[in-house]
Design a protein around this motif. Structure first.
Motif, PDB file in Angstrom:
ATOM      1  N   THR A 488       0.840  -1.194   0.000  1.00  0.00           N
ATOM      2  CA  THR A 488       0.000   0.000   0.000  1.00  0.00           C
ATOM      3  C   THR A 488       0.876   1.246   0.000  1.00  0.00           C
ATOM      4  OG1 THR A 488      -1.850   1.081   1.143  1.00  0.00           O
ATOM      5  CG2 THR A 488      -0.137   0.118   2.536  1.00  0.00           C
ATOM      6  N   SER A 489       0.262   2.410  -0.143  1.00  0.00           N
ATOM      7  CA  SER A 489       1.019   3.670  -0.144  1.00  0.00           C
ATOM      8  C   SER A 489       1.173   4.197   1.281  1.00  0.00           C
ATOM      9  CB  SER A 489       0.302   4.725  -0.999  1.00  0.00           C
ATOM     10  OG  SER A 489       0.200   4.283  -2.337  1.00  0.00           O
ATOM     11  N   VAL A 491       3.267   7.709   3.629  1.00  0.00           N
ATOM     12  CA  VAL A 491       4.099   8.920   3.633  1.00  0.00           C
ATOM     13  C   VAL A 491       4.878   8.958   4.940  1.00  0.00           C
ATOM     14  CG1 VAL A 491       4.098  11.457   3.577  1.00  0.00           C
ATOM     15  CG2 VAL A 491       2.458  10.173   2.177  1.00  0.00           C
ATOM     16  N   GLU A 512       6.732   9.828  -0.271  1.00  0.00           N
ATOM     17  CA  GLU A 512       5.590   8.929  -0.375  1.00  0.00           C
ATOM     18  C   GLU A 512       6.041   7.693  -1.153  1.00  0.00           C
ATOM     19  OE1 GLU A 512       0.944   9.048  -1.752  1.00  0.00           O
ATOM     20  OE2 GLU A 512       2.435   9.756  -3.204  1.00  0.00           O
ATOM     21  N   VAL A 513       5.759   6.517  -0.602  1.00  0.00           N
ATOM     22  CA  VAL A 513       6.061   5.291  -1.339  1.00  0.00           C
ATOM     23  C   VAL A 513       4.751   4.645  -1.778  1.00  0.00           C
ATOM     24  CG1 VAL A 513       8.246   4.850  -0.162  1.00  0.00           C
ATOM     25  CG2 VAL A 513       6.147   3.863   0.759  1.00  0.00           C
ATOM     26  N   SER A 514       4.780   4.029  -2.951  1.00  0.00           N
ATOM     27  CA  SER A 514       3.598   3.332  -3.464  1.00  0.00           C
ATOM     28  C   SER A 514       4.062   2.110  -4.245  1.00  0.00           C
ATOM     29  CB  SER A 514       2.753   4.250  -4.346  1.00  0.00           C
ATOM     30  OG  SER A 514       3.545   4.843  -5.349  1.00  0.00           O
ATOM     31  N   LEU A 562       8.683  -0.712  -6.202  1.00  0.00           N
ATOM     32  CA  LEU A 562       8.048   0.406  -5.500  1.00  0.00           C
ATOM     33  C   LEU A 562       8.493   1.734  -6.108  1.00  0.00           C
ATOM     34  CD1 LEU A 562      10.016   2.141  -3.353  1.00  0.00           C
ATOM     35  CD2 LEU A 562       9.835   0.071  -2.030  1.00  0.00           C
ATOM     36  N   LYS A 563       7.643   2.727  -5.907  1.00  0.00           N
ATOM     37  CA  LYS A 563       7.915   4.070  -6.402  1.00  0.00           C
ATOM     38  C   LYS A 563       8.068   4.999  -5.208  1.00  0.00           C
ATOM     39  CE  LYS A 563       5.780   7.629  -9.314  1.00  0.00           C
ATOM     40  NZ  LYS A 563       4.596   7.926 -10.156  1.00  0.00           N
ATOM     41  N   ALA A 596       3.898   0.977   5.056  1.00  0.00           N
ATOM     42  CA  ALA A 596       3.241   0.580   3.799  1.00  0.00           C
ATOM     43  C   ALA A 596       2.988  -0.917   3.706  1.00  0.00           C
ATOM     44  CB  ALA A 596       4.087   1.044   2.614  1.00  0.00           C
TER      45      ALA A 596
END
Length: 693
Positions: A488-489, A491, A512-514, A562-563, A596
């Motif tokens: 999940t995302s 912050v 923020e990671v997603s 991941l981004k 996350a």
């Protein structure tokens, strides 16, 4: 010294197939019939010329790709025999990258097997024209038509027979050429070197004409003259069929299918004819493209001796007599022994001390090499697989090769203190040769970890350490190379502030990671608008994030898929530094990952088990205990084929278990498929074990 063979009469080809389909046996026959060797080396006897490594002779398999040059019908054939075992798939990948055409060999009984699909997809990626050769037609259960149907169904290829087998009773006795409508039988006393061509037997003529019509109908889509003759039922000359076949094969629209039995010395000369008739010369493939290293503008190099020199280093090998050997495919220009060239990957100048023409592990010195040649070079110190070598004044960077990540690891340590330095140096050389072999150091335990594509891969490398490099080492049990990702995302903020009166370090980062789709790796995005963080520090944040990706928060495995988006931050006019923002980026990523919902990922393998029907139940039950997902069960000549996906961690020692369950009658092949999340209970056990509590 000028070129001895015109470019249009050069063929750069590879032989690719599933393990045990007969690649090396076919190559040995090619060398014999072209006069390159004067006796046939048999794989089963450990006497094959192309399998020169001790491990290859002992195991009866090809481990490393071997290059040679031979001549047929006044054409020069540069030939590479590639491995069939999935653990050595990188050898196939880098060979296909530099070849213009390929022979895909299929077993007449097994048809399209798992590794056949893998190498076929690799060839698809490089748009390599292929001819198919259905081997082992002398075996009980061989079915030429069934093999062609499998090539069409499983590989999506437009495969058409240009030959048909002559079978008397259950005995494969010759070939009918559907282009010339002549039959050929081979003389066993001369090992197939002499043969007899005759008219097609009356009893087989209707079937041969039917198959020929299917071929002509397919070819008429690519040739208007053939189409007109086909519609009007007019006679078509063999030369017209061959011309249309050549165009369609080079365009990768059609795959001509031949048949034979290499072990019984039947069909190989026709295969050589097909290489000359249907596969392209270097002039018939698109010119190689690359980038200018200075301005990244697109560059094109035509296959010509007068163009600026460019070549790709596609293989590194260690030779006990001459040291480091670098295999080159020359795409344009000419090069001489002693010449200095540019390595655009390192911006270093390199001197080509010696140019060698290779015949397996034997070397022949040459003074010059030309566009289209495949040669080996001595004297290159800082060249790695995939590097471009080119003219000093006209630099170019050719497209690099990509290789799969290792999925299995073991710890290795020297047996004595004297072996320590030798081990480090030897591992360095092996890693330089093989891009799928990685050497890392576990910072917590101080252990050296070696990683590869499978148990056999690591086993062979450890044997090479002992035999070639004379290093005695202890090796631990194989360990799976897990990965970590997020679901999940989230912050999080990362702060690194060190102020002590003088100049300190200050960096504040909000990330923020997603999650990304499986296999997408990592992406970094800067979303800051304005000057919350000066531009010169953005790269430092990204570096910190990338470094932190190397250690996940669950068990310390590398993060993937991941981004990370940089949302905000703060800086200090005096104390802010690259180090401050790099560490802040690393801290922010780790904190965001904790929020996350991180998961552990495990490598999942594609498994194919071929088992006699009476043992099918036990095999299925055993696979179920290994968390396998059965994908399907199909029938193949007196056996059942089980296709499954199974976690690699459950497959250690499977060869022994399978032998026991089937009284040694079942066989299996396995290759890496993808990573997927580990079930929660299993994950907890792995994390607990890694953390040591």
């Amino acid at each position: 010294m000028s070129r001895t063979t015109p470019l249009e009469r050069v063929r750069n080809i590879g032989i690719m197939a599933h393990i045990d389909a007969g690649k090396t046996t076919t190559t040995e026959r090619i060398l014999f019939y072209t006069g390159k060797t004067h006796r046939m080396g048999e794989v089963d006897e450990g006497a094959a010329v192309m399998d020169w490594m001790e491990q290859e002779k002992e195991r009866g398999i090809t481990i490393t790709s071997a290059a040679t040059t031979c001549y047929w019908r006044e054409h020069r054939i540069n030939l590479i025999d590639t491995p069939g075992h999935v653990d050595f798939t990188a050898e196939v990948e880098r060979s296909l990258r530099v070849l213009d055409g390929a022979i895909a060999i299929f077993c007449g009984v097994g048809g399209v097997e798992p590794q056949s699909e893998t190498v076929w997809r690799q060839a698809d990626r490089y748009r390599i024209p292929r001819i198919a050769y259905v081997n082992k037609m002398d075996r009980v259960g061989a079915d030429f038509e069934d093999a062609i149907e499998m090539i069409r169904d499983k590989l999506g290829a437009r495969a058409y027979a240009i030959q048909m087998p002559v079978v008397q009773g259950d005995l494969f006795s010759g070939i009918i050429d559907l282009v010339t409508m002549k039959s050929r039988s081979y003389d066993e006393d001369t090992l197939g070197a002499t043969y007899r061509d005759a008219e097609t037997p009356e009893s087989l003529l209707p079937e041969a004409l039917r198959r020929r019509e299917i071929l002509l109908e397919a070819l008429s889509d690519y040739d208007d003259t053939l189409l007109e003759k086909f519609i009007n039922d007019a006679a078509v000359r063999p030369q017209e069929i061959n011309a249309a076949l050549r165009r369609a094969t080079i365009d990768a629209k059609i795959v001509p299918v031949l048949c034979g039995s290499s072990y019984r010395n039947q069909g190989v000369q026709k295969l050589l004819d097909a290489v000359i008739d249907f596969l392209p010369s270097p002039l018939e493939v698109p010119p190689v493209e690359g980038l200018d290293p200075d301005d990244e503008e697109r560059q094109v190099r035509k296959t010509s001796d007068v163009e600026p020199f460019s070549a790709l280093a596609f293989k590194i090998a260690t030779d006990p007599y001459v040291g480091k050997l670098t295999y080159l495919r020359i795409y344009s220009g000419t090069v001489r022994a002693g010449q200095t060239v540019l390595n655009t990957a390192t911006s270093r100048k390199e001197r080509l001390s010696r140019l060698l023409l290779m015949h397996s592990n034997k070397r022949q010195d040459i003074r010059e090499a030309y566009a289209g040649d495949i040669v080996a070079v001595v004297g290159l110190k800082h060249v790695a697989t995939g590097n471009t070598l080119c003219d000093l004044e006209r630099p170019i960077i050719l497209e690099r090769m990509s290789f799969p990540e290792p999925v299995i690891s073991v710890a290795i340590e020297p047996k004595t203190k004297a072996d320590l330095d030798k081990l480090t140096l030897s591992l360095e050389k092996l890693a330089g040769e093989d891009p799928t072999f990685k050497v890392t150091m576990n910072e917590e335990t101080g252990q050296t970890i070696i990683s590869g594509m499978g148990e056999l891969h690591l086993e062979v490398l450890v044997e090479r350490l002992l035999r070639e490099f004379k290093v005695a080492a202890n090796v631990g049990r194989p360990q799976v190379t897990y990965r970590e990702s997020i679901t999940t995302s989230a912050v999080a903020e990362g702060r690194f502030i060190r102020q002590s009166g003088g100049r300190g370090h200050y960096g504040v980062v909000t990330l923020e990671v997603s999650p990304l789709e499986a296999g997408e790796g990592f992406a970094f995005e800067n979303r800051i608008v304005g000057g919350a963080i000066p531009k010169e520090f953005i790269r430092a944040v990204e570096r910190g994030v990338r470094e932190a990706m190397g250690n996940g928060v669950l068990a310390g495995y590398r993060m993937v898929d991941l981004k990370a988006a940089l949302l905000d931050g703060a800086y200090h006019e005096v104390d802010s530094s690259e180090l401050g923002f790099k560490i802040a980026g690393s801290l922010a990523l780790q904190e965001a990952i904790r929020k996350a919902k991180p998961v552990l990922l495990e490598p999942v393998m594609e498994l194919e088990v071929i088992v006699p029907e009476e043992y099918l139940g036990e095999i299925i039950n055993d696979l179920n205990t290994r968390r396998a997902q059965i994908q399907g069960i199909s029938r193949r000549v007196e056996a059942q084929v089980v296709d499954a996906r199974v976690p690699l961690s459950e497959m250690f020692g499977y060869a022994t278990s399978l032998r026991s369950l089937s009284q040694g009658r079942a066989t299996f092949t396995m290759e890496f498929s993808h990573y997927e999340p580990v079930p929660e209970k299993v994950s907890e056990g792995i994390v607990t074990k890694v953390r040591g509590y």
